[in-house]
Every structure is written in structure tokens, then in C-alpha cells.
Design a protein around this motif. Sequence first.
Motif: not given
Length: 86
Positions: A43-56
Motif C-alpha cells: 500500500v502506497g499513498r495513492l494506490s495499492a499493488e498486489c504483491a503477487f501479480c502486480s495488479t494496481a
Amino acid sequence: MTHVPTLAELKMAHDPMGRGYHAVYRENEVNHCPGCGRTHWLVGRLSAECAFCSTALPLAEAVVTLAKLPPVITHRNCDSKDAWAA
């Protein structure tokens, strides 16, 4: 070059509420990735990214205010001071 018709040419109105499913990352909930179904996120400031497949996914709580000043990133659930974008 191929012509892409506009919504007006297709006689369709712009209706964001009627667009259907809109995936966002929601804080304090179990978020399943729409790409792989797993629940581990970076989880970032504006988006979250899946740790496995990199879907944002965008954060549901993130708000960006743009003005003549530098952009201010605020969080709806945070009472602390604003974080200034670099």
C-alpha cells in the motif's frame, strides 16, 4: 487510421454511476485482488499493488487536491498534517 467513435456519436450519455464494477482498495477490509484473488497488498499513498501479480488499485480513501500550489495528498481517515508531494 481507425476512427474511434465518441459517446456523443454513439448516442450514449456519460454516466459514471452506471459504469458498473469499479475496483478500489478499501482500508480496514479484506481486499481480494481482481487479477489473482490473493489478499497480500503493498500500500502506497495513492494506490495499492498486489504483491503477487502486480495488479494496481487506487485507494478509496485517497484524495488529491490540485491548485496553483504543489499537490497536497490527504487521507480522509487521518487527522495529522498533509503530506506534500515531491
